[in-house]
Scaffold this active site. Structure first.
Site, PDB file in Angstrom:
ATOM      1  N   ASP A 166     -14.442 -17.077  -9.309  1.00 27.28           N
ATOM      2  CA  ASP A 166     -14.249 -15.628  -9.357  1.00 27.28           C
ATOM      3  C   ASP A 166     -14.959 -14.983  -8.165  1.00 27.28           C
TER       4      ASP A 166
ATOM      5  N   SER B 277      -7.723   1.548  -6.904  1.00 27.22           N
ATOM      6  CA  SER B 277      -8.719   0.476  -6.795  1.00 27.22           C
ATOM      7  C   SER B 277      -8.669  -0.169  -5.408  1.00 27.22           C
ATOM      8  N   LYS B 278      -7.481  -0.280  -4.833  1.00 30.99           N
ATOM      9  CA  LYS B 278      -7.386  -0.831  -3.475  1.00 30.99           C
ATOM     10  C   LYS B 278      -7.981   0.155  -2.464  1.00 30.99           C
TER      11      LYS B 278
ATOM     12  N   THR C   3      -5.824 -16.658 -12.091  1.00 25.02           N
ATOM     13  CA  THR C   3      -5.363 -15.760 -13.145  1.00 25.02           C
ATOM     14  C   THR C   3      -3.888 -16.072 -13.400  1.00 25.02           C
TER      15      THR C   3
ATOM     16  N   TYR D 132      -3.847   0.871  -9.689  1.00 22.56           N
ATOM     17  CA  TYR D 132      -3.866  -0.203  -8.676  1.00 22.56           C
ATOM     18  C   TYR D 132      -4.214   0.346  -7.304  1.00 22.56           C
TER      19      TYR D 132
ATOM     20  N   THR E  60      -3.053  -2.491   1.197  1.00 24.06           N
ATOM     21  CA  THR E  60      -1.679  -2.070   0.914  1.00 24.06           C
ATOM     22  C   THR E  60      -1.379  -0.683   1.469  1.00 24.06           C
ATOM     23  N   ASP E  61      -0.096  -0.412   1.686  1.00 27.55           N
ATOM     24  CA  ASP E  61       0.310   0.939   2.108  1.00 27.55           C
ATOM     25  C   ASP E  61       0.198   1.943   0.959  1.00 27.55           C
ATOM     26  N   GLU E  62       0.057   1.451  -0.279  1.00 30.64           N
ATOM     27  CA  GLU E  62       0.047   2.377  -1.429  1.00 30.64           C
ATOM     28  C   GLU E  62      -1.172   3.293  -1.429  1.00 30.64           C
TER      29      GLU E  62
ATOM     30  N   THR F 180     -11.868  -6.591 -10.468  1.00 30.27           N
ATOM     31  CA  THR F 180     -11.563  -7.524  -9.370  1.00 30.27           C
ATOM     32  C   THR F 180     -11.492  -6.804  -8.032  1.00 30.27           C
TER      33      THR F 180
ATOM     34  N   ARG G 228      11.084   1.724  -0.667  1.00 32.80           N
ATOM     35  CA  ARG G 228       9.983   0.868  -0.224  1.00 32.80           C
ATOM     36  C   ARG G 228      10.362   0.295   1.144  1.00 32.80           C
TER      37      ARG G 228
ATOM     38  N   PRO H 186       5.444   5.545 -15.043  1.00 34.16           N
ATOM     39  CA  PRO H 186       4.635   6.769 -14.960  1.00 34.16           C
ATOM     40  C   PRO H 186       4.001   6.903 -13.570  1.00 34.16           C
ATOM     41  N   GLY H 187       4.059   8.123 -13.017  1.00 35.29           N
ATOM     42  CA  GLY H 187       3.427   8.369 -11.712  1.00 35.29           C
ATOM     43  C   GLY H 187       4.096   7.656 -10.557  1.00 35.29           C
TER      44      GLY H 187
HETATM   45  P1  NAD Z   1      -0.934 -11.940  -6.414  1.00 34.81           P
HETATM   46  O1  NAD Z   1      -1.162 -11.129  -7.650  1.00 34.81           O
HETATM   47  O2  NAD Z   1       0.313 -12.731  -6.289  1.00 34.81           O
HETATM   48  O3  NAD Z   1      -2.148 -12.955  -6.185  1.00 34.81           O
HETATM   49  C1  NAD Z   1      -3.482 -12.587  -6.391  1.00 34.81           C
HETATM   50  C2  NAD Z   1      -4.320 -13.860  -6.374  1.00 34.81           C
HETATM   51  O4  NAD Z   1      -5.699 -13.484  -6.544  1.00 34.81           O
HETATM   52  C3  NAD Z   1      -3.985 -14.817  -7.524  1.00 34.81           C
HETATM   53  O5  NAD Z   1      -3.903 -16.129  -7.035  1.00 34.81           O
HETATM   54  C4  NAD Z   1      -5.153 -14.673  -8.475  1.00 34.81           C
HETATM   55  O6  NAD Z   1      -5.431 -15.838  -9.218  1.00 34.81           O
HETATM   56  C5  NAD Z   1      -6.288 -14.326  -7.513  1.00 34.81           C
HETATM   57  N1  NAD Z   1      -7.370 -13.584  -8.175  1.00 34.81           N
HETATM   58  C6  NAD Z   1      -7.245 -12.498  -8.992  1.00 34.81           C
HETATM   59  N2  NAD Z   1      -8.454 -12.115  -9.424  1.00 34.81           N
HETATM   60  C7  NAD Z   1      -9.364 -12.946  -8.852  1.00 34.81           C
HETATM   61  C8  NAD Z   1     -10.772 -13.048  -8.879  1.00 34.81           C
HETATM   62  N3  NAD Z   1     -11.507 -12.191  -9.625  1.00 34.81           N
HETATM   63  N4  NAD Z   1     -11.375 -14.014  -8.166  1.00 34.81           N
HETATM   64  C9  NAD Z   1     -10.634 -14.881  -7.424  1.00 34.81           C
HETATM   65  N5  NAD Z   1      -9.291 -14.842  -7.353  1.00 34.81           N
HETATM   66  C10 NAD Z   1      -8.657 -13.882  -8.055  1.00 34.81           C
HETATM   67  O7  NAD Z   1      -1.081 -10.909  -5.217  1.00 34.81           O
HETATM   68  P2  NAD Z   1      -0.292 -10.841  -3.829  1.00 34.81           P
HETATM   69  O8  NAD Z   1       0.973 -10.109  -4.035  1.00 34.81           O
HETATM   70  O9  NAD Z   1      -0.285 -12.186  -3.230  1.00 34.81           O
HETATM   71  O10 NAD Z   1      -1.270  -9.885  -3.014  1.00 34.81           O
HETATM   72  C11 NAD Z   1      -2.362 -10.418  -2.273  1.00 34.81           C
HETATM   73  C12 NAD Z   1      -3.111  -9.281  -1.621  1.00 34.81           C
HETATM   74  O11 NAD Z   1      -2.238  -8.550  -0.770  1.00 34.81           O
HETATM   75  C13 NAD Z   1      -3.660  -8.256  -2.613  1.00 34.81           C
HETATM   76  O12 NAD Z   1      -4.922  -7.841  -2.166  1.00 34.81           O
HETATM   77  C14 NAD Z   1      -2.667  -7.101  -2.563  1.00 34.81           C
HETATM   78  O13 NAD Z   1      -3.292  -5.884  -2.859  1.00 34.81           O
HETATM   79  C15 NAD Z   1      -2.238  -7.169  -1.117  1.00 34.81           C
HETATM   80  N6  NAD Z   1      -0.873  -6.680  -0.826  1.00 34.81           N
HETATM   81  C16 NAD Z   1       0.201  -7.138  -1.542  1.00 34.81           C
HETATM   82  C17 NAD Z   1       1.488  -6.715  -1.201  1.00 34.81           C
HETATM   83  C18 NAD Z   1       2.713  -7.225  -1.937  1.00 34.81           C
HETATM   84  O14 NAD Z   1       3.818  -6.738  -1.669  1.00 34.81           O
HETATM   85  N7  NAD Z   1       2.595  -8.189  -2.831  1.00 34.81           N
HETATM   86  C19 NAD Z   1       1.658  -5.807  -0.155  1.00 34.81           C
HETATM   87  C20 NAD Z   1       0.536  -5.339   0.537  1.00 34.81           C
HETATM   88  C21 NAD Z   1      -0.727  -5.798   0.204  1.00 34.81           C
HETATM   89  O1  DAU Z   2       3.673  -1.358  -1.125  1.00 33.84           O
HETATM   90  C1  DAU Z   2       2.900  -2.512  -1.271  1.00 33.84           C
HETATM   91  C2  DAU Z   2       2.788  -2.873  -2.729  1.00 33.84           C
HETATM   92  O2  DAU Z   2       4.058  -3.382  -3.113  1.00 33.84           O
HETATM   93  C3  DAU Z   2       1.693  -3.880  -3.025  1.00 33.84           C
HETATM   94  O3  DAU Z   2       0.449  -3.310  -2.726  1.00 33.84           O
HETATM   95  C4  DAU Z   2       1.731  -4.304  -4.502  1.00 33.84           C
HETATM   96  O4  DAU Z   2       0.776  -5.306  -4.738  1.00 33.84           O
HETATM   97  C5  DAU Z   2       3.112  -4.833  -4.807  1.00 33.84           C
HETATM   98  O5  DAU Z   2       3.204  -5.165  -6.170  1.00 33.84           O
HETATM   99  C6  DAU Z   2       4.170  -3.800  -4.447  1.00 33.84           C
HETATM  100  O6  DAU Z   2       4.084  -2.652  -5.323  1.00 33.84           O
HETATM  101  P1  DAU Z   2       5.395  -1.950  -5.916  1.00 33.84           P
HETATM  102  O7  DAU Z   2       5.029  -1.203  -7.139  1.00 33.84           O
HETATM  103  O8  DAU Z   2       6.126  -1.206  -4.843  1.00 33.84           O
HETATM  104  O9  DAU Z   2       6.257  -3.281  -6.246  1.00 33.84           O
HETATM  105  P2  DAU Z   2       7.175  -3.680  -7.483  1.00 33.84           P
HETATM  106  O10 DAU Z   2       7.902  -4.915  -7.091  1.00 33.84           O
HETATM  107  O11 DAU Z   2       6.436  -3.681  -8.761  1.00 33.84           O
HETATM  108  O12 DAU Z   2       8.225  -2.481  -7.530  1.00 33.84           O
HETATM  109  C7  DAU Z   2       9.037  -2.181  -6.404  1.00 33.84           C
HETATM  110  C8  DAU Z   2       9.884  -0.979  -6.755  1.00 33.84           C
HETATM  111  O13 DAU Z   2      10.842  -1.370  -7.753  1.00 33.84           O
HETATM  112  C9  DAU Z   2       9.102   0.160  -7.367  1.00 33.84           C
HETATM  113  O14 DAU Z   2       9.639   1.388  -6.935  1.00 33.84           O
HETATM  114  C10 DAU Z   2       9.292  -0.011  -8.876  1.00 33.84           C
HETATM  115  C11 DAU Z   2      10.692  -0.611  -8.960  1.00 33.84           C
HETATM  116  N1  DAU Z   2      10.933  -1.514 -10.110  1.00 33.84           N
HETATM  117  C12 DAU Z   2      10.045  -2.534 -10.306  1.00 33.84           C
HETATM  118  C13 DAU Z   2      10.211  -3.404 -11.368  1.00 33.84           C
HETATM  119  C14 DAU Z   2       9.229  -4.510 -11.618  1.00 33.84           C
HETATM  120  C15 DAU Z   2      12.038  -1.355 -10.908  1.00 33.84           C
HETATM  121  O15 DAU Z   2      12.860  -0.441 -10.684  1.00 33.84           O
HETATM  122  N2  DAU Z   2      12.223  -2.232 -11.943  1.00 33.84           N
HETATM  123  C16 DAU Z   2      11.337  -3.232 -12.229  1.00 33.84           C
HETATM  124  O16 DAU Z   2      11.546  -3.968 -13.218  1.00 33.84           O
END
Ligand code: NAD
Ligand code: DAU
Length: 354
Positions: free
Chosen positions: A58, A162-163, A35, A159, A133-135, A99, A223, A291-292
């Site tokens: 997929d 769904s998780k 994606t 998000y 995720t912790d969310e 997904t 965070r 929002p939220g």
């Molecule tokens: P990301 O969005 O960077 O990567 C997601 C990957 O999944 C991409 O490579 C995408 O192509 C692939 N994908 C999406 N839909 C798909 C499908 N239908 N089939 C196959 N592949 C598909 O996400 P990330 O930040 O690397 O997060 C990875 C996992 O860790 C997620 O499950 C997320 O919920 C979890 N997580 C993320 C964080 C964070 O801070 N980023 C923290 C805690 C948990």
């Molecule tokens: O807690 C784990 C989660 O952390 C993962 O499950 C998610 O996949 C990952 O995206 C992340 O979620 P957050 O919403 O916490 O991450 P994000 O980087 O989008 O935002 C971090 C914080 O910063 C949040 O409070 C929103 C704020 N923010 C984010 C963006 C993109 C801003 O203030 N400005 C911005 O432009």
């Protein structure tokens, strides 16, 4: 032996695959739909490496997954694939349901079918590792203790809902069918290959381009930040020794307000790539809140430490310095991911904010 990784071209998945193959010769079959968030450029260093088999596909395609499991006979599935960005889930929740929920369901069913046909040691050793995720735990008040594994689920965004649903499916497949699962719930990751839609990489790339640094609301949301390679080592520890059916929280013991994160990034850039126009903090711009918006996340990571001896190796100071330096050293990667589709998203998410 082999493992099947889903989402291994995304941010955390690609770091995991690179780490895995740096530490062992056990091959990885990497199933990723590519994606907007998936990028084979993250895995460029594995070009020509026979230990890495990439399959574009997929996770919702159960026949495809069943075929891969039958062909490669993995001892584990490590499930990263997801739609992962909260802001995108607010603008368009449909793909998150497909997904994160339907995809996890398809993967569980394919894994159950494969596992049920295994025998003896292979059956006993098989693991389905769900990365979450912790969310899912919702939002903490300032004086609440950090999230423990026993906290109730209170997801607040499309998000996180769904998780949470996917976590419940994984739990049910263990309790009902005996599928050998482990789940990890991790806090916010940062590090190399982080797509610049998320806070830290967005701030770095915007600052370097002289663009505004958009801080949502009052910037006081908290965070718990973890360097991505520490998340990878936590997953390896749980995959190797986690108790079946258990969940493990993974976090950095590192709570920070968003505005302090942004100021830290600015200060590091001032040191490593000074801008003649002045300090990068001049670009900080407060914009309409999400929002939220959850106010605070924090992780109690004592269970994984007590049972498996895992602790993060990086402090925030060391991890964020490495991260900023990585973005400075990888301008070509940054330019590559800022394609037309990326520009569309920036317009959608920030265009209406004041
Ligand atoms: P990301 O969005 O960077 O990567 C997601 C990957 O999944 C991409 O490579 C995408 O192509 C692939 N994908 C999406 N839909 C798909 C499908 N239908 N089939 C196959 N592949 C598909 O996400 P990330 O930040 O690397 O997060 C990875 C996992 O860790 C997620 O499950 C997320 O919920 C979890 N997580 C993320 C964080 C964070 O801070 N980023 C923290 C805690 C948990
Ligand atoms: O807690 C784990 C989660 O952390 C993962 O499950 C998610 O996949 C990952 O995206 C992340 O979620 P957050 O919403 O916490 O991450 P994000 O980087 O989008 O935002 C971090 C914080 O910063 C949040 O409070 C929103 C704020 N923010 C984010 C963006 C993109 C801003 O203030 N400005 C911005 O432009």
């Amino acid at each position: 032996m082999t493992i099947l990784v889903t989402g291994g071209a995304g941010f955390i998945g690609s770091n995991f695959v690179l780490d895995w193959l740096a530490q062992s010769d056990e091959p990885v079959v990497n199933l990723d739909a590519l994606t907007y968030a998936g990028n084979l450029g993250n895995l460029k260093s594995l070009d020509g490496d026979a230990r890495h088999v990439f399959v574009q596909g997929d996770i919702c395609d159960r026949d495809l997954v069943e075929g891969l499991l039958a062909r490669h006979q993995p001892r584990a599935v490590v499930h990263f694939a997801a739609e992962s960005h909260v802001d995108r889930s607010i603008h368009g929740p449909g793909m998150f349901m497909r997904t994160n929920i339907d995809g996890t369901f398809a993967l569980l069913e394919a894994s159950r079918s494969y596992w049920s046909k295994l025998e003896g040691d292979a059956k006993a050793a098989f693991r389905f590792h769900h990365v979450s995720t912790d969310e899912v735990y919702g939002s903490l008040k300032p004086t609440d203790p950090p999230f423990a594994e026993t906290n109730p689920y209170e997801p607040n965004s499309p998000y996180s809902a769904s998780k949470a649903a996917s976590d419940h499916l994984v739990r049910a497949w263990h309790h009902t069918y005996g599928l050998p699962v482990v789940t990890t719930n991790c806090s916010n990751n940062y590090g190399p290959y982080h797509f610049p839609e998320k806070l830290i990489p967005l701030m770095i790339v915007n600052a370097l381009a002289g663009k505004p640094l958009p801080v949502y609301g009052d910037g006081q949301q908290i965070r718990d930040w973890l360097y991505v390679k520490d998340h990878c080592s936590g997953i390896r520890a749980v995959l190797a020794g986690g108790r079946l059916g258990e969940t493990y929280n993974i976090g950095g013991w590192n709570e920070k307000a968003n505005i302090d994160i942004v100021k830290t990034v600015c200060a590091l850039l001032d040191e490593l790539k000074p801008d003649p126009a002045g300090p990068y903090s001049r670009l900080i711009t407060y914009v309409t809140d999400r929002p939220g918006h959850d106010r605070r996340y924090a992780i109690d990571a004592r269970k994984i430490e007590r049972e498996l001896g895992w602790r993060p190796a990086e402090t925030f100071d060391t991890g964020i310095r490495k991260t900023v330096q990585w973005y400075l050293d990888n301008a070509a990667w940054v330019a590559d991911v800022q394609s037309g589709a990326y520009k569309d998203w920036i317009g959608t998410n920030y265009g209406g904010r004041t």
